[in-house]
Design a protein around this motif. Structure first.
Motif, PDB file in Angstrom:
ATOM      1  N   ARG A 309       0.763  -1.274  -0.130  1.00  0.00           N
ATOM      2  CA  ARG A 309       0.034  -0.080  -0.042  1.00  0.00           C
ATOM      3  C   ARG A 309       0.848   1.232  -0.053  1.00  0.00           C
ATOM      4  N   ALA A 310       1.946   1.145   0.844  1.00  0.00           N
ATOM      5  CA  ALA A 310       2.724   2.530   0.930  1.00  0.00           C
ATOM      6  C   ALA A 310       3.480   2.587  -0.247  1.00  0.00           C
ATOM      7  N   ALA A 311       4.007   1.515  -1.061  1.00  0.00           N
ATOM      8  CA  ALA A 311       4.464   1.899  -2.304  1.00  0.00           C
ATOM      9  C   ALA A 311       3.964   2.205  -3.288  1.00  0.00           C
ATOM     10  N   HIS A 312       2.694   1.699  -3.276  1.00  0.00           N
ATOM     11  CA  HIS A 312       1.665   2.165  -4.339  1.00  0.00           C
ATOM     12  C   HIS A 312       1.138   3.669  -4.151  1.00  0.00           C
ATOM     13  N   LEU A 313       1.104   4.142  -2.862  1.00  0.00           N
ATOM     14  CA  LEU A 313       0.823   5.573  -2.781  1.00  0.00           C
ATOM     15  C   LEU A 313       1.932   6.513  -3.338  1.00  0.00           C
ATOM     16  N   ARG A 314       3.349   6.003  -2.907  1.00  0.00           N
ATOM     17  CA  ARG A 314       4.517   6.909  -3.460  1.00  0.00           C
ATOM     18  C   ARG A 314       4.553   6.766  -4.864  1.00  0.00           C
ATOM     19  N   ASP A 315       4.266   5.473  -5.291  1.00  0.00           N
ATOM     20  CA  ASP A 315       4.251   5.269  -6.926  1.00  0.00           C
ATOM     21  C   ASP A 315       3.188   5.975  -7.746  1.00  0.00           C
ATOM     22  N   GLY A 316       2.085   6.173  -7.016  1.00  0.00           N
ATOM     23  CA  GLY A 316       0.761   6.857  -7.530  1.00  0.00           C
ATOM     24  C   GLY A 316       1.088   8.405  -7.421  1.00  0.00           C
ATOM     25  N   ALA A 317       1.621   8.987  -6.712  1.00  0.00           N
ATOM     26  CA  ALA A 317       2.237  10.357  -6.608  1.00  0.00           C
ATOM     27  C   ALA A 317       3.173  10.539  -7.820  1.00  0.00           C
ATOM     28  N   ALA A 318       4.166   9.761  -7.879  1.00  0.00           N
ATOM     29  CA  ALA A 318       5.052   9.876  -9.241  1.00  0.00           C
ATOM     30  C   ALA A 318       4.182   9.794 -10.328  1.00  0.00           C
ATOM     31  N   MET A 319       3.235   8.966 -10.429  1.00  0.00           N
ATOM     32  CA  MET A 319       2.431   9.090 -11.646  1.00  0.00           C
ATOM     33  C   MET A 319       1.755  10.175 -12.036  1.00  0.00           C
ATOM     34  N   VAL A 320       0.892  10.912 -10.834  1.00  0.00           N
ATOM     35  CA  VAL A 320       0.296  11.770 -11.302  1.00  0.00           C
ATOM     36  C   VAL A 320       1.352  12.981 -11.598  1.00  0.00           C
ATOM     37  N   ARG A 321       2.379  13.003 -10.975  1.00  0.00           N
ATOM     38  CA  ARG A 321       3.376  14.095 -11.467  1.00  0.00           C
ATOM     39  C   ARG A 321       3.871  13.943 -13.128  1.00  0.00           C
ATOM     40  N   PHE A 322       3.878  12.620 -13.396  1.00  0.00           N
ATOM     41  CA  PHE A 322       4.115  12.503 -14.718  1.00  0.00           C
ATOM     42  C   PHE A 322       2.691  12.586 -15.546  1.00  0.00           C
ATOM     43  N   LEU A 323       1.794  12.561 -15.375  1.00  0.00           N
ATOM     44  CA  LEU A 323       0.608  12.484 -16.068  1.00  0.00           C
ATOM     45  C   LEU A 323       0.031  13.928 -16.139  1.00  0.00           C
ATOM     46  N   ALA A 324       0.350  14.850 -15.278  1.00  0.00           N
ATOM     47  CA  ALA A 324       0.274  16.101 -15.319  1.00  0.00           C
ATOM     48  C   ALA A 324       1.385  17.009 -16.374  1.00  0.00           C
ATOM     49  N   TRP A 325       2.527  16.437 -16.195  1.00  0.00           N
ATOM     50  CA  TRP A 325       3.648  16.782 -17.079  1.00  0.00           C
ATOM     51  C   TRP A 325       3.252  16.601 -18.416  1.00  0.00           C
ATOM     52  N   LEU A 326       2.683  15.220 -18.882  1.00  0.00           N
ATOM     53  CA  LEU A 326       2.416  14.633 -19.877  1.00  0.00           C
ATOM     54  C   LEU A 326       1.353  15.542 -20.583  1.00  0.00           C
ATOM     55  N   ASP A 327       0.202  15.818 -19.803  1.00  0.00           N
ATOM     56  CA  ASP A 327      -0.708  16.830 -20.561  1.00  0.00           C
ATOM     57  C   ASP A 327      -0.416  18.170 -20.920  1.00  0.00           C
ATOM     58  N   ALA A 328       0.742  18.657 -19.896  1.00  0.00           N
ATOM     59  CA  ALA A 328       1.157  19.980 -20.316  1.00  0.00           C
ATOM     60  C   ALA A 328       2.111  19.960 -21.532  1.00  0.00           C
ATOM     61  N   ASP A 404       3.190  -2.033 -10.739  1.00  0.00           N
ATOM     62  CA  ASP A 404       2.970  -2.347 -11.973  1.00  0.00           C
ATOM     63  C   ASP A 404       1.400  -1.470 -12.388  1.00  0.00           C
ATOM     64  N   ILE A 405       1.456  -0.828 -13.339  1.00  0.00           N
ATOM     65  CA  ILE A 405       0.419   0.145 -13.734  1.00  0.00           C
ATOM     66  C   ILE A 405       0.487   0.691 -15.379  1.00  0.00           C
ATOM     67  N   THR A 406      -0.830   0.468 -15.760  1.00  0.00           N
ATOM     68  CA  THR A 406      -0.787   0.968 -17.015  1.00  0.00           C
ATOM     69  C   THR A 406      -2.140   1.766 -17.146  1.00  0.00           C
ATOM     70  N   ARG A 407      -1.761   2.984 -17.742  1.00  0.00           N
ATOM     71  CA  ARG A 407      -2.696   4.058 -18.211  1.00  0.00           C
ATOM     72  C   ARG A 407      -2.422   4.305 -19.739  1.00  0.00           C
ATOM     73  N   THR A 408      -3.659   4.522 -20.401  1.00  0.00           N
ATOM     74  CA  THR A 408      -3.753   4.953 -21.818  1.00  0.00           C
ATOM     75  C   THR A 408      -4.432   6.269 -21.578  1.00  0.00           C
ATOM     76  N   VAL A 409      -3.865   7.087 -22.525  1.00  0.00           N
ATOM     77  CA  VAL A 409      -4.326   8.529 -22.674  1.00  0.00           C
ATOM     78  C   VAL A 409      -4.451   9.111 -24.062  1.00  0.00           C
ATOM     79  N   ILE A 410      -5.315   9.814 -24.303  1.00  0.00           N
ATOM     80  CA  ILE A 410      -5.509  10.423 -25.502  1.00  0.00           C
ATOM     81  C   ILE A 410      -4.664  11.861 -25.600  1.00  0.00           C
ATOM     82  N   ILE A 411      -4.063  11.853 -26.540  1.00  0.00           N
ATOM     83  CA  ILE A 411      -3.129  13.243 -26.908  1.00  0.00           C
ATOM     84  C   ILE A 411      -4.043  14.141 -27.796  1.00  0.00           C
ATOM     85  N   GLY A 412      -4.768  15.060 -27.466  1.00  0.00           N
ATOM     86  CA  GLY A 412      -5.710  15.925 -28.293  1.00  0.00           C
ATOM     87  C   GLY A 412      -6.897  15.487 -28.072  1.00  0.00           C
TER      88      GLY A 412
END
Length: 596
Positions: A309-328, A404-412
């Protein structure tokens, strides 16, 4: 330590290497040689020195094998790799769809009566050899154990791994290795059990290693005696850093072949993982049983679950920073698959807790997303384009858990087809997440839940819905899983992936993956013994791709509840633009304000 983007094999070398191997076969008087993607420890991943399949054929997938005959060389791959194999192997190799075409059937069709097929007995399990021997016998084909023939022509083969082992402390395992050994002695009431899987030995002795990239396993063999004593077979230099961790009841040795030959019976082996060469060394009575570490390792302790659980919260925060960066950044049109992969690994490194990525990041833009286990190289690096889907499957190794996480996102802007397929995949993921089921059911009983929304549209995917995951161990861990083939009953503490997908070759791929842990379900009115899943992964889904018209009210409520929990758990761990992005991304589905 982190991902390399250089090609790990050279398909152009295939014809010359195949010719050299056939010369060795002819000199030995055999008609064929089998080249699995395996090492003597029978783990899923192998060290560079054991990448014989990739070196010979150019195919770098994590599963598959080759059968080389005098006039044909088949590369056997499952549905995950049918696109990849065509791009990687030279035309002297023939892709074979497996398991639709079995190795035995193919050999019988290709070889004449009396054919002899050679194999390296260290690279094939007892069960594999027995089954193949039986299946080809009626056609007069026989198997012959030999020294590895690829090794005879691989002149610049890398050295064997030499990284030291290290201890996994009690505060991260929840059970001392002395207690584990004592607990397992009931499975070894007399004689001894030969343990050959590195992750089993890692779990049993609370040790880890760095012999295999991305998987912190120690390459070693072990013999567990009826009194709980363990002989650990590894070079002394590799255990020097363990200090007194192993204690007096674990003896380090480096004479495995002799020790196996000297055992008195009964000697237990797991025929599904024990190399045939080990079985051939045993002179005493042999009995077959499941590796005694397999199920206890899969049933995580409360300490291990808390760590995950702790590892996934830490990793989840990193993923959120990444996805926010990707959208920008993605709308600027300057990103490529490698740039995205490097950025994601950078966000994970910024946690200051990452030990390694848990597998080579899969980052597929557009058509590359349809290659299920695509790995970008500098030669394939594609731009991230507007109007295309981007599939990113990744994970981290932390001392308290494996992610281990997969997210699929749309560009545009997505197309209607994008949204339809994404939503059906999401519905399958939700169905598994919400499942409650009687104790005793296996993954095969749940697999259809993930596929039904796709099936109703005449669609499907060619991989399992979920695999087991270790605790700072292998990202793919058995025996648990969610697929039509998996018969292991699910039990509390088992961690699995939940990852349905859809792939349109040449166009795009969609996969959505969370990790889940099996838990006791709340008691119902009939007081039946039921199990359920707790979701460990908390990272926003791409609301832009969700067709709410396809969703039931229950599915909408699940998505909103999932996003609300994600905000509650992850928002305190991020700040600034990433936090703003998270709040917008997790807004209720019916909210009018789109997120950036």
């Amino acid at each position: 330590m982190f991902q390399s983007f250089d090609a790990t094999s050279d398909p152009a070398q295939g014809p010359g290497r195949l010719a050299a191997l056939r010369d060795v076969m002819a000199a030995a008087g055999v008609d064929g040689f089998l080249v699995p993607r395996a090492d003597r420890y029978q783990g899923e991943y192998v060290a560079a020195c054991d990448e014989r399949l990739a070196w010979l054929t150019g195919f770098t997938g994590s599963a598959g094998f080759a059968a080389v005959l005098a006039d044909v060389a088949g590369v056997f791959i499952d549905g995950r790799y049918r696109v990849q194999v065509r791009d990687q192997v030279a035309n002297v190799f023939t892709p074979v769809h497996w398991p639709q075409t079995s190795l035995a059937h193919w050999l019988i069709k290709q070889l004449s009566q009396g054919g002899v097929v050679a194999y390296d007995p260290w690279l094939h399990t007892v069960d594999e050899v027995a089954a193949l021997t039986k299946d080809v016998a009626a056609a007069g084909i026989s198997l012959r154990a030999v020294q590895n023939m690829v090794d005879q022509i691989w002149s610049d083969r890398p050295a064997r791994p030499s990284a030291p082992f290290f201890a996994q402390p009690l505060e991260l395992t929840g059970e001392a290795h002395a207690d584990k050994r004592a607990r397992l002695t009931k499975d070894v009431s007399d004689g001894a059990f030969v343990i050959t899987l590195p992750d089993s030995i890692a779990w049993l002795l609370n040790i880890r290693g760095a012999d295999i990239a991305r998987n912190p396993v120690p390459q070693a063999f072990a013999i567990l005696a009826a009194d709980g004593h363990v002989d650990l077979f590894a070079p002394a230099a590799k255990v020097a850093d363990l200090g007194d961790h192993l204690g007096p009841d674990v003896t380090v040795r480096d004479d495995f072949d002799a020790a196996i030959a000297a055992l008195s019976g009964p000697v237990r082996i797991d025929p599904k993982s024990c190399p045939q060469a080990v079985r051939d060394l045993i002179t005493a009575e042999v009995t077959e049983a499941q590796d005694p570490c397999i199920l206890p390792k899969a049933r995580k302790t409360e300490v291990e679950i808390a760590g995950s659980r702790a590892a996934h919260l830490r990793d989840g925060a990193a993923m959120v920073r990444f996805l926010a960066w990707l959208d920008a950044e993605a709308p600027k049109g300057q990103l490529t698959e490698i740039a995205v992969t490097q950025a994601l690994e950078g966000f994970r490194r910024e946690t200051n807790a990452l030990r390694d990525i848990s597998f080579e990041t899969i980052c597929g833009a557009g058509a590359h997303g349809a290659i299920v286990h695509y790995r970008v190289t500098r030669g394939t690096d594609a731009p991230v384009k507007s109007g295309e889907l981007l599939l990113v499957d990744s994970g981290g190794q932390y001392v308290d858990g494996t992610t281990d996480i997969t997210r699929t996102v749309i560009i545009g802007t997505p197309s209607g087809e994008h949204c339809d397929r994404y939503t059906r995949v999401l519905q399958g993921m939700i169905a598994i997440s919400r499942a409650q089921f009687p104790r005793g059911l296996a993954g095969q009983h749940l697999d259809a839940l993930a596929r039904y929304p796709l099936w109703t549209a005449g669609l499907d995917f060619d991989h399992g819905t979920g695999h087991g995951v270790g605790s700072y161990l292998s990202v793919h861990e058995g025996p648990q899983g969610i697929s039509h083939r998996n018969t292991t009953p699910l039990e509390p503490g088992m961690i699995l992936s939940n990852e349905p997908g859809y792939y349109r070759e040449g166009a795009y791929g969609i996969r959505i993956e969370n990790l889940i842990v099996t838990v006791q379900a709340p008691e119902g009115p009939d007081k039946r013994d039921m199990l359920a899943f707790e979701t460990l992964t908390h990272v926003p889904l791409d609301r832009r791709l969700i067709d709410t018209g396809l969703l039931s009210r229950t599915e909408r409520d699940w998505i909103d509840a999932y996003h609300a929990a994600t905000v509650r758990l992850i928002a305190p761990l991020v700040e600034g633009a990433a936090r703003d992005w998270l709040l917008a991304a997790c807004a209720p589905l019916e909210a009018a304000t789109p997120f950036p």
